[in-house]
Scaffold this active site. Structure first.
Site, PDB file in Angstrom:
ATOM      1  N   SER A  10       0.828  -1.207   0.000  1.00  0.00           N
ATOM      2  CA  SER A  10       0.000   0.000   0.000  1.00  0.00           C
ATOM      3  C   SER A  10       0.867   1.265   0.000  1.00  0.00           C
ATOM      4  O   SER A  10       1.612   1.498  -0.939  1.00  0.00           O
ATOM      5  CB  SER A  10      -0.959  -0.036   1.198  1.00  0.00           C
ATOM      6  N   ASP A  54     -10.027  -4.691  -4.663  1.00  0.00           N
ATOM      7  CA  ASP A  54      -9.469  -3.705  -3.735  1.00  0.00           C
ATOM      8  C   ASP A  54     -10.264  -2.410  -3.851  1.00  0.00           C
ATOM      9  O   ASP A  54     -10.260  -1.763  -4.905  1.00  0.00           O
ATOM     10  CB  ASP A  54      -7.993  -3.474  -4.071  1.00  0.00           C
ATOM     11  N   HIS A  68      -7.946  -5.340  -0.170  1.00  0.00           N
ATOM     12  CA  HIS A  68      -6.687  -4.584  -0.201  1.00  0.00           C
ATOM     13  C   HIS A  68      -5.503  -5.366   0.378  1.00  0.00           C
ATOM     14  O   HIS A  68      -4.417  -5.374  -0.203  1.00  0.00           O
ATOM     15  CB  HIS A  68      -6.873  -3.262   0.552  1.00  0.00           C
TER      16      HIS A  68
END
Length: 273
Positions: free
Chosen positions: A108, A220, A250
């Site tokens: 991320s 996601d 995610h």
């Protein structure tokens, strides 16, 4: 001989960063792991154990302002500090394991840091792996542009996306109950990384040449997998791969099928060591 070590490491600008080193007996490679926004490196215990089982040592740390590291909670005035902090641990890994190939794995926001690292510090790693990386501007942060970051940089922004991190409800509950997960960040950090930082990265991607494996969840809802495709299409790497996991949210490394993801990472690394 296996090793587990936890310690504070001081950056050149005097920030204390919490660091964990896990090395299996007779390691084949080292992975520097970079976590995402609002979380901390302790959430990766399972991932680290699996990587150790594969024969890889892991260096992980809490980004400044996160977890057990120093700094104002959820605050950052310059995204380059995140990238340079990662370099500190790459240098430690190289010094302590001079004969071993070094890889970086970023999730991320950690994927943003990893890509930024790749563009800024070529030639230091054997390759990089991305999990749900933030490479392009995200719709969830569009409203930040209308806020007054210059006069109110420490404006708190709630961490309100926990239900979307994973399909596994237990993972979500653990995240929500984790005292080291930030309940809010700040306008300055979000603006600096996800708007200014992403714009900077977009101009640098053509300089990126590392071998890399780009992994992303097909469902996601925090970082759309268009971000992974953008990274794949705009870097100059000759050795690059991308895989989208259908229906994954995610945190692909926390989904029920996480062993599949970790096996894909292992296969990729084994071909490059």
């Amino acid at each position: 001989m296996e090793m587990h070590e936890e310690k504070m490491v001081v950056t050149p600008d005097g920030m204390e960063l919490f660091h964990i080193r896990d090395i299996p007996g007779d390691p084949k490679a080292i992975i520097v792991l970079v976590h995402g926004l609002a979380e901390h490196c302790g959430r990766y215990d399972y991932v680290v154990q699996k990587l150790n089982d594969f024969g890889y040592g892991v260096y992980r740390f809490d980004n400044r302002g996160h977890g057990r590291s120093g700094g104002k909670r959820g605050y950052l005035d310059d995204f380059q500090k995140f990238i340079d902090d990662a370099d500190l641990f790459v240098d430690r890994a190289k010094k302590e394991n001079p004969e071993l190939p070094i890889f970086m794995l970023g999730h991320s926001m950690g994927g943003f840091i990893t890509a930024g690292y790749g563009a800024k510090y070529p030639g230091k790693l054997k390759g990089q792996i991305f999990s749900g990386p933030v490479i392009i501007e995200l719709p969830i942060f569009e409203t930040l542009k209308e806020m007054d970051v210059e006069n109110a940089p420490e404006t708190p922004i709630p961490n309100s996306l926990s239900a979307l991190i994973c399909r596994d409800r237990r993972v979500v509950e653990d995240y929500e109950n984790d005292p080291l997960v930030l309940k809010e960040t700040t306008l300055k950090l979000l603006t600096n990384v996800f708007i200014d930082g992403v714009a900077w990265l977009g101009e640098k991607l053509e300089n990126y040449t590392y071998p890399c494996l780009i992994l992303h969840g097909g469902d996601d809802q925090i970082v759309d997998n268009a971000s992974a495709h953008y990274l794949y299409e705009h870097i100059s790497s000759k050795d690059k791969g991308i895989k989208i996991y259908d229906a994954f949210f995610h945190e692909i490394l926390n989904e029920a099928e996480k062993d599949q993801v970790l096996s894909d990472i292992q296969r990729w690394i084994e071909k490059r060591i």
